[in-house]
Design an enzyme around this catalytic site. Structure first.
Site, PDB file in Angstrom:
ATOM      1  N   PRO A 189       0.821  -1.206   0.000  1.00  0.00           N
ATOM      2  CG  PRO A 189      -0.149  -1.139   2.115  1.00  0.00           C
ATOM      3  CD  PRO A 189       0.669  -1.998   1.211  1.00  0.00           C
ATOM      4  CD  GLU A 190       3.270   3.860  -3.982  1.00  0.00           C
ATOM      5  OE1 GLU A 190       3.334   5.091  -3.877  1.00  0.00           O
ATOM      6  OE2 GLU A 190       3.840   3.222  -4.883  1.00  0.00           O
TER       7      GLU A 190
END
Ligand SMILES: [Zn+2]
Length: 283
Positions: free
Chosen positions: A2-3
């Site tokens: 996840p960013e």
């Protein structure tokens, strides 16, 4: 992995379930994730009220009325799920417990928040609220890309004289916090800057242009995440992963989206990570 926009989407999805609510029960089902959990984590969390949920880089911080802050990192494969029906926001029944449900919070408003992480690269820690920013994971982080401390003259100053490629400089969490591979590729494409170009050799004007572009790229992704939260098809209550289309990321060999450009998207490896770019549009 996840960013920042995914983490921000998780934070926003957790807010109605957690903010202002008391953790009626914190079930901690194993001693560790990536690192050991803090001592007596279940006891320290049970009965605590969540004053607010905030984000720093890719970390979620739940500030508690016990003068501690719960730090949550999703790692590579961590998932947060909300079930129950707090404030009428989620209509998901509590799911069957799954194998990798490592931490489960039952909130006093009826919501259940489950942290599931099969690969266990995620992390949770409890830190003193007062000094949360000095936690080793947070202390060396640069400014938030969406915050006021990240601005044109700051970036120009940070990049000046640097011999590293611009791609690596923007991934350096000490320069700007929370930017990851995907959104750096997208920002460099929009700015027309080749990922291999030396950071210090880019003109001041082009360096400055990166600031609003980075903000825009992230804001669009967060908006897409927000739509996913409102989307009834998010039927399993899982937060944070959403459909988002990219201009260059993952598009090797496909046509460049710039009108009149006849080039195809290229991929190179930099510091072990893929950079996607258009050799025609990015110089
Ligand atoms: Zn192009």
């Amino acid at each position: 992995m996840p960013e920042l926009p995914e983490v921000e989407t998780v934070r926003r999805g957790l807010q109605p379930a957690m903010e202002g609510a008391v953790i009626a029960n914190a079930a901690v089902n194993r001693p560790d994730l990536r690192w050991p959990f803090p001592e007596r984590m279940s006891e320290r969390l049970t009965g605590a009220k969540v004053l607010r949920l905030r984000r720093r880089s890719k970390y979620i911080l739940a500030d508690l009325d016990t003068d501690e802050s719960l730090l949550i990192h999703l790692g590579m494969s961590g998932r947060m799920t909300v079930s129950g029906d707090p404030l009428g926001q989620f209509a998901h029944d509590h799911p069957q417990a799954e194998k990798h449900d490592h931490v489960v919070f039952d909130m006093d408003n009826g919501a259940r928040v489950t942290f599931n992480d099969p690969r266990r690269f995620g992390a949770m820690d409890l830190l003193p609220l007062e000094t949360a920013e000095t936690h080793p994971l947070l202390a060396k982080l640069g400014p938030e890309p969406l915050g006021n401390d990240f601005h044109e003259s700051y970036l120009v100053e940070q990049l000046s004289g640097r011999n590293t490629p611009i791609k690596s400089a923007l991934l350096d969490q000490r320069i700007v916090a929370g930017l990851g591979n995907i959104y750096v590729c997208e920002a460099l494409y929009r700015a027309g800057i080749a990922p291999k170009r030396k950071a210090g050799a880019i003109s001041k004007e082009r360096t400055q242009s990166l600031v609003p572009i980075i903000r825009q790229v992230l804001a669009e992704a967060i908006e897409a995440g927000g739509s996913s939260l409102r989307d009834f098809r998010q039927a399993d209550g899982e937060l944070g992963y959403f459909q988002h289309s990219f201009d260059v990321y993952g598009r090797e060999g496909e046509p460049c989206k710039t009108p009149a450009c006849t080039s195809k998207i290229s991929r190179i490896t930099q510091s072990g990570r893929s950079s996607f770019y258009c050799a025609q549009c990015q110089r």
